[in-house]
Design an enzyme around this catalytic site. Structure first.
Site, PDB file in Angstrom:
ATOM      1  N   LYS A 224     -79.855  39.545 -33.916  1.00  0.00           N
ATOM      2  CA  LYS A 224     -78.678  38.684 -34.041  1.00  0.00           C
ATOM      3  C   LYS A 224     -79.010  37.216 -33.746  1.00  0.00           C
ATOM      4  O   LYS A 224     -78.418  36.339 -34.341  1.00  0.00           O
ATOM      5  CB  LYS A 224     -77.490  39.193 -33.223  1.00  0.00           C
ATOM      6  CG  LYS A 224     -77.723  39.338 -31.750  1.00  0.00           C
ATOM      7  CD  LYS A 224     -76.492  39.919 -31.114  1.00  0.00           C
ATOM      8  CE  LYS A 224     -76.522  39.887 -29.602  1.00  0.00           C
ATOM      9  NZ  LYS A 224     -77.709  40.434 -28.956  1.00  0.00           N
TER      10      LYS A 224
ATOM     11  N   ARG B 182     -68.346  40.388 -25.276  1.00  0.00           N
ATOM     12  CA  ARG B 182     -69.122  41.617 -25.125  1.00  0.00           C
ATOM     13  C   ARG B 182     -68.176  42.809 -24.948  1.00  0.00           C
ATOM     14  O   ARG B 182     -68.587  43.942 -25.030  1.00  0.00           O
ATOM     15  CB  ARG B 182     -70.015  41.519 -23.884  1.00  0.00           C
ATOM     16  CG  ARG B 182     -71.228  40.602 -24.066  1.00  0.00           C
ATOM     17  CD  ARG B 182     -72.417  41.425 -24.218  1.00  0.00           C
ATOM     18  NE  ARG B 182     -73.707  41.117 -23.740  1.00  0.00           N
ATOM     19  CZ  ARG B 182     -74.489  40.073 -23.898  1.00  0.00           C
ATOM     20  NH1 ARG B 182     -74.051  38.994 -24.428  1.00  0.00           N
ATOM     21  NH2 ARG B 182     -75.729  40.081 -23.498  1.00  0.00           N
TER      22      ARG B 182
ATOM     23  N   ARG C  73     -91.617  43.330 -26.375  1.00  0.00           N
ATOM     24  CA  ARG C  73     -91.718  41.886 -26.594  1.00  0.00           C
ATOM     25  C   ARG C  73     -92.497  41.185 -25.478  1.00  0.00           C
ATOM     26  O   ARG C  73     -92.259  41.417 -24.295  1.00  0.00           O
ATOM     27  CB  ARG C  73     -90.300  41.318 -26.673  1.00  0.00           C
ATOM     28  CG  ARG C  73     -90.261  39.934 -27.225  1.00  0.00           C
ATOM     29  CD  ARG C  73     -89.089  39.713 -28.117  1.00  0.00           C
ATOM     30  NE  ARG C  73     -87.833  39.597 -27.381  1.00  0.00           N
ATOM     31  CZ  ARG C  73     -86.673  39.432 -27.988  1.00  0.00           C
ATOM     32  NH1 ARG C  73     -86.598  39.417 -29.301  1.00  0.00           N
ATOM     33  NH2 ARG C  73     -85.569  39.324 -27.283  1.00  0.00           N
TER      34      ARG C  73
ATOM     35  N   ARG D 172     -90.138  39.061 -20.508  1.00  0.00           N
ATOM     36  CA  ARG D 172     -88.958  38.471 -19.874  1.00  0.00           C
ATOM     37  C   ARG D 172     -88.476  39.447 -18.808  1.00  0.00           C
ATOM     38  O   ARG D 172     -88.502  40.649 -19.015  1.00  0.00           O
ATOM     39  CB  ARG D 172     -87.861  38.284 -20.932  1.00  0.00           C
ATOM     40  CG  ARG D 172     -87.306  36.895 -20.987  1.00  0.00           C
ATOM     41  CD  ARG D 172     -86.411  36.732 -22.190  1.00  0.00           C
ATOM     42  NE  ARG D 172     -85.137  37.433 -22.036  1.00  0.00           N
ATOM     43  CZ  ARG D 172     -84.171  37.416 -22.963  1.00  0.00           C
ATOM     44  NH1 ARG D 172     -84.346  36.763 -24.090  1.00  0.00           N
ATOM     45  NH2 ARG D 172     -83.048  38.067 -22.765  1.00  0.00           N
TER      46      ARG D 172
HETATM   47  P1  AMP Z   1     -78.471  37.955 -24.214  1.00  0.00           P
HETATM   48  O1  AMP Z   1     -79.527  36.925 -24.458  1.00  0.00           O
HETATM   49  O2  AMP Z   1     -77.301  37.843 -25.140  1.00  0.00           O
HETATM   50  O3  AMP Z   1     -79.052  39.328 -24.225  1.00  0.00           O
HETATM   51  O4  AMP Z   1     -77.871  37.691 -22.757  1.00  0.00           O
HETATM   52  C1  AMP Z   1     -78.677  37.622 -21.597  1.00  0.00           C
HETATM   53  C2  AMP Z   1     -77.827  37.772 -20.356  1.00  0.00           C
HETATM   54  O5  AMP Z   1     -76.862  36.708 -20.277  1.00  0.00           O
HETATM   55  C3  AMP Z   1     -76.987  39.033 -20.255  1.00  0.00           C
HETATM   56  O6  AMP Z   1     -77.695  40.142 -19.776  1.00  0.00           O
HETATM   57  C4  AMP Z   1     -75.905  38.602 -19.271  1.00  0.00           C
HETATM   58  O7  AMP Z   1     -76.390  38.608 -17.952  1.00  0.00           O
HETATM   59  C5  AMP Z   1     -75.647  37.168 -19.694  1.00  0.00           C
HETATM   60  N1  AMP Z   1     -74.560  37.109 -20.708  1.00  0.00           N
HETATM   61  C6  AMP Z   1     -74.658  36.675 -22.000  1.00  0.00           C
HETATM   62  N2  AMP Z   1     -73.480  36.772 -22.641  1.00  0.00           N
HETATM   63  C7  AMP Z   1     -72.594  37.279 -21.755  1.00  0.00           C
HETATM   64  C8  AMP Z   1     -71.214  37.621 -21.812  1.00  0.00           C
HETATM   65  N3  AMP Z   1     -70.485  37.477 -22.927  1.00  0.00           N
HETATM   66  N4  AMP Z   1     -70.630  38.109 -20.688  1.00  0.00           N
HETATM   67  C9  AMP Z   1     -71.314  38.270 -19.572  1.00  0.00           C
HETATM   68  N5  AMP Z   1     -72.631  38.007 -19.436  1.00  0.00           N
HETATM   69  C10 AMP Z   1     -73.277  37.493 -20.512  1.00  0.00           C
END
Ligand code: AMP
Length: 210
Positions: free
Chosen positions: A13, A87, A121, A155
């Protein structure tokens, strides 16, 4: 045009969001990037990382505040490609209070594919190269960057346990959003297991962008 991209971690995405944003000449806003972009020396940055590093979601008020602040910037006026928020349904309802979505793109991949793509990754902190020790591009040595010979890192939130936890959170909390947006008549589904270019083409065709 405001578009939202939904998909499990590893569905591509981020890649598709960036390609689409470039095509439409609007910003790509990822809430994951917003979280990672907070200054880790500040109280806010430390708090955000406490959740992120465990593969947990940041509290809803904090996350909504970070996103709202980003949406106040001038470059968002023509529209945005949003990724990572909402989410779950409560966030979707909150979002409706400050952003109208035109389309929701759901990029579908299997859990097995997601796990392999993410837990494999590795990144080079020095030159920024990204590898995958199970799929591609595979580094010759799983711990060393082919390009600059520096050490490769995983990461903190991309180890097998953290990824499994996030896949399970995706099933229980994010998948209900698909029905929510389908009922609103704005959902578009694409197969994310095809090559990047093919997925991009399918998106453009379905959103009817030339
Ligand atoms: P991502 O890169 O989208 O996988 O997000 C990495 C981390 O950012 C997640 O594991 C959450 O800790 C935080 N995060 C990103 N988007 C959200 C959201 N909509 N609500 C809560 N935490 C978020």
């Amino acid at each position: 045009m405001n578009l939202l991209i939904i998909g499990v971690q590893g569905s591509g995405k981020g890649t598709q969001g960036k390609l689409l944003a470039k095509k439409l000449n609007i910003p790509h806003i990822s809430t994951g990037d917003l979280c990672r972009g907070t200054d880790e020396k500040t109280k806010l940055g430390k708090k955000v990382r406490e959740y992120m590093d465990k593969g947990e979601l940041v509290p809803i008020e904090l996350m909504t505040e970070l996103l709202k602040k980003r949406l106040e910037e001038d470059d968002t006026k023509k529209g945005i490609v949003l990724e990572g928020y909402p989410r779950f349904i409560d966030q979707a309802k909150l979002l409706e209070g400050f952003l109208t979505l035109d389309y929701v793109l759901f990029i579908k991949i299997s859990d097995k594919e997601a796990l392999m793509r993410i837990s494999g990754r590795k990144v080079c902190k020095k030159c920024g190269a990204i590898y995958n020790i199970y799929t591609s591009p595979k580094p010759k040595d799983p711990d060393i960057c082919d390009k600059c010979k520096s050490k490769l890192y995983q990461r903190k939130d991309e180890n097998v346990e953290a990824v499994k936890k996030r896949i399970s959170i995706f099933h229980s909390e994010t998948l209900p959003l698909i029905e929510y947006y389908r009922n609103k008549g704005i959902l578009i589904e694409v197969n994310g297991e095809k090559p990047i270019e093919k997925v991009h083409e399918e998106i453009l065709k379905k959103v009817k962008i030339r």
